[in-house]
Scaffold this active site. Structure first.
Site, PDB file in Angstrom:
ATOM      1  N   GLY A 225      58.804  17.842  18.970  1.00  0.00           N
ATOM      2  CA  GLY A 225      59.117  17.447  20.338  1.00  0.00           C
ATOM      3  C   GLY A 225      58.240  18.175  21.325  1.00  0.00           C
ATOM      4  N   ASN A 226      58.770  18.436  22.511  1.00  0.00           N
ATOM      5  CA  ASN A 226      57.968  19.079  23.547  1.00  0.00           C
ATOM      6  C   ASN A 226      58.181  20.594  23.551  1.00  0.00           C
ATOM      7  OD1 ASN A 226      60.191  19.806  25.499  1.00  0.00           O
ATOM      8  ND2 ASN A 226      60.453  17.585  25.509  1.00  0.00           N
ATOM      9  N   VAL A 229      61.676  22.194  25.047  1.00  0.00           N
ATOM     10  CA  VAL A 229      62.788  22.231  24.099  1.00  0.00           C
ATOM     11  C   VAL A 229      62.442  23.136  22.921  1.00  0.00           C
ATOM     12  CG1 VAL A 229      64.271  20.843  22.591  1.00  0.00           C
ATOM     13  CG2 VAL A 229      63.539  19.932  24.801  1.00  0.00           C
ATOM     14  N   GLY A 230      61.178  23.183  22.559  1.00  0.00           N
ATOM     15  CA  GLY A 230      60.759  24.045  21.461  1.00  0.00           C
ATOM     16  C   GLY A 230      61.114  25.502  21.712  1.00  0.00           C
ATOM     17  N   GLU A 247      56.519  21.535  15.882  1.00  0.00           N
ATOM     18  CA  GLU A 247      55.449  20.550  16.041  1.00  0.00           C
ATOM     19  C   GLU A 247      55.555  20.010  17.463  1.00  0.00           C
ATOM     20  OE1 GLU A 247      53.132  20.089  13.987  1.00  0.00           O
ATOM     21  OE2 GLU A 247      53.922  21.125  12.238  1.00  0.00           O
ATOM     22  N   CYS A 281      51.693  12.211  20.034  1.00  0.00           N
ATOM     23  CA  CYS A 281      51.472  13.615  20.387  1.00  0.00           C
ATOM     24  C   CYS A 281      50.018  14.030  20.243  1.00  0.00           C
ATOM     25  CB  CYS A 281      52.373  14.521  19.547  1.00  0.00           C
ATOM     26  SG  CYS A 281      52.102  14.397  17.771  1.00  0.00           S
TER      27      CYS A 281
END
Length: 524
Positions: A225-226, A229-230, A247, A281
């Protein structure tokens, strides 16, 4: 006694009700009895994780035969349910052609074929002190893995980590993205029909369900994800000292050398940027080129957009849509302050944004402040490769970096003077299809890697093992305090020195060959 259960109820409960009350507690395995006893006080997510951990602790996921069987079942799921998967993806993202499962099938095939090799003990170099011992690395499962998928490729980025988790012998809790709701529903309903329900459960839900999952203890968390949030995922994992694979993404630059064949370069860039409506991505996020070729780049991309998506991309069945209204509004807001050279059309009711190229963009433009993740392609002009490298290095490390040039020295220089998750010269995206290459980011674009053996190793503990025999104690005296082995003290340095066995074998063969040659010469 048999009841019909909803998807929210546990298979343990189903098992529990198959017998009369007087017998069922006795017939349940011990780990299942404990779950039925305490299940009423546990959240659904906590119960799922606990059930997966208990199942893992039985050891059932460790035998290679079981892993291969589960991988083949996953392959069968993709094959037999291809239409269900395609329909769900089409509803989520307006994709007519389903490409992402092709890579999944290949990934599973490689894992099945090479699993025995990956899981085997890996011998390492020895010292003279351990030359008679068994010294090796043994891959072993980590335990229970949490896989949090993404919505842009809801099957590839969710099930590829699952392939690695199964191959490595782990249990895995799968959390598909709630944004791609149709794919998540199909995954929740159909995947348990093919994989072990206890070891590989699917948990659907939104933010609250994900937060509850992150409160649980896992042995590894794999998030796609982004970066915003990571960071939250990593913070939650830190409470349990849980390792993570992140990732993420970022702004992947694309440098175009003025001497390159622009027709070929722009054709490949156009495909890489606008496939899946720019929601990839590793899509080229922006172009760097010299001012002298900017207009030619725009015209070549215009031709390619027409070739790929016709004069009316909105009505072309193979051109996607933005996932939802929130992301539509976010992408449209990035147009502010930029000059549109191609496209710019949109239809909010359909979440449609035309393939769009922006020219004369600067580093301070709004579109350059965050990952675009949509069909907007800014062009930033630079004086040459020196300024391009400087521009890239002044920003966060990207997930991918693209260079289009006929000059191998220029390409090697960009490789040497920049850092990114991957670098691809003269094409876009294709490195994702090469299973032998690790896929992952660096810095702000992520940590960890997967694909093929890289995924297996990422979700395994590479355990150091040394097995020594109980005899030859005189030789072992080298490691004891000097006064206990005075006669052999002089050899301590040599016995502890690392030995290159390959070099020793080559030297032995050379000595043997020299001796044979000398003997033959003497005989003659």
């Amino acid at each position: 006694m048999l009841r019909i259960y909803t998807s929210g109820e546990s298979s343990v409960s189903l098992f529990y009700h198959l017998w009369a009350p007087s017998n069922r507690r006795r017939l349940l395995p011990k780990w299942a009895r404990s779950l039925t006893q305490y299940g009423s006080s546990m959240s659904r997510e906590q119960l799922v994780v606990e059930r997966a951990r208990r199942a893992f602790q039985t050891g059932m996921s460790k035998p290679l035969k079981f892993r291969v069987h589960q991988l083949k079942n996953l392959h069968r799921f993709i094959t037999e349910r291809r239409k269900d998967i395609a329909d769900a993806v089409n509803k989520d993202l307006n994709k007519v052609k389903l490409f992402e499962t092709l890579g999944l099938e290949g990934e599973i095939d490689v894992a099945v074929e090479r699993l025995a090799e990956w899981a085997a003990p890996r011998p390492v170099e020895k010292s003279l002190l351990t030359i008679l011992d068994e010294v090796y690395i043994q891959p072993e499962p980590l335990g229970v893995v949490l896989i949090i998928g993404a919505w842009n490729y809801p099957w590839a980025v969710t099930l590829q980590p699952l392939v690695a988790a199964i191959a490595a012998g782990n249990a895995a809790v799968v959390k598909p993205s709630e944004v791609s709701s149709h794919s998540a529903k199909v995954m929740e309903e159909l995947l348990p029909l093919y994989l072990d329900k206890e070891l590989y459960p699917v948990v659907c839900g939104g933010v609250s369900e994900t937060q509850e999952l992150l409160r649980q203890r896992f042995d590894h968390i794999f998030y796609t994800g982004n970066s915003t949030v990571g960071k939250l995922v990593m913070e939650a994992a830190a409470r349990h000292l849980t390792p993570v694979t992140l990732e993420l993404g970022g702004k992947s630059p694309c440098y175009i050398d003025k001497d390159v064949d622009l027709r070929v370069a722009c054709r490949r860039i156009t495909w890489g940027k606008f496939v899946n409506c720019g929601q990839t991505c590793i899509a080229p996020d922006y172009i760097l080129c010299e001012p002298s070729i900017q207009d030619r780049v725009v015209e070549e991309i215009r031709k390619c957009i027409t070739e790929f998506y016709t004069d009316d991309p909105k009505s072309f069945e193979d051109y996607g849509r933005i996932i939802n209204q929130r992301h539509f509004q976010r992408v449209m807001s990035l147009l502010e302050g930029s000059t549109v050279a191609i496209g710019g059309d949109s239809d909010q009711s359909q979440c449609y944004i035309a393939p769009t190229v922006l020219k004369d963009v600067t580093g301070g433009s709004k579109v350059m402040q965050e990952e675009i993740f949509g069909p907007l392609l800014p062009i930033v002009t630079v004086s040459g490769v020196d300024e391009a490298i400087q521009f890239i290095n002044e920003r966060e490390k990207p997930l991918a970096l693209y260079v289009f040039s006929p000059d191998n020295k220029l390409i090697r220089r960009v490789i040497a003077e920049t850092s990114s998750g991957a670098l691809v010269a003269n094409d876009c995206l294709v490195h994702f299809t090469v299973s032998a290459l690790p896929f992952g980011g660096v810095g702000n674009s992520g940590m960890g890697r997967y694909h093929s053996q890289h995924g297996f190793d990422q979700l395994s503990h590479l355990r150091a093992c040394l097995i020594k025999k109980l005899n030859l104690e005189d030789a072992n005296a080298m490691r004891y305090p000097p006064h206990t082995a005075k006669k052999l003290g002089w050899a301590r340095f040599f016995l502890l020195k690392r030995v290159n066995l390959r070099r020793l074998r080559r030297m032995a063969l050379l000595a043997l060959f020299s001796a044979m040659t000398a003997f033959i010469v003497q005989v003659r």
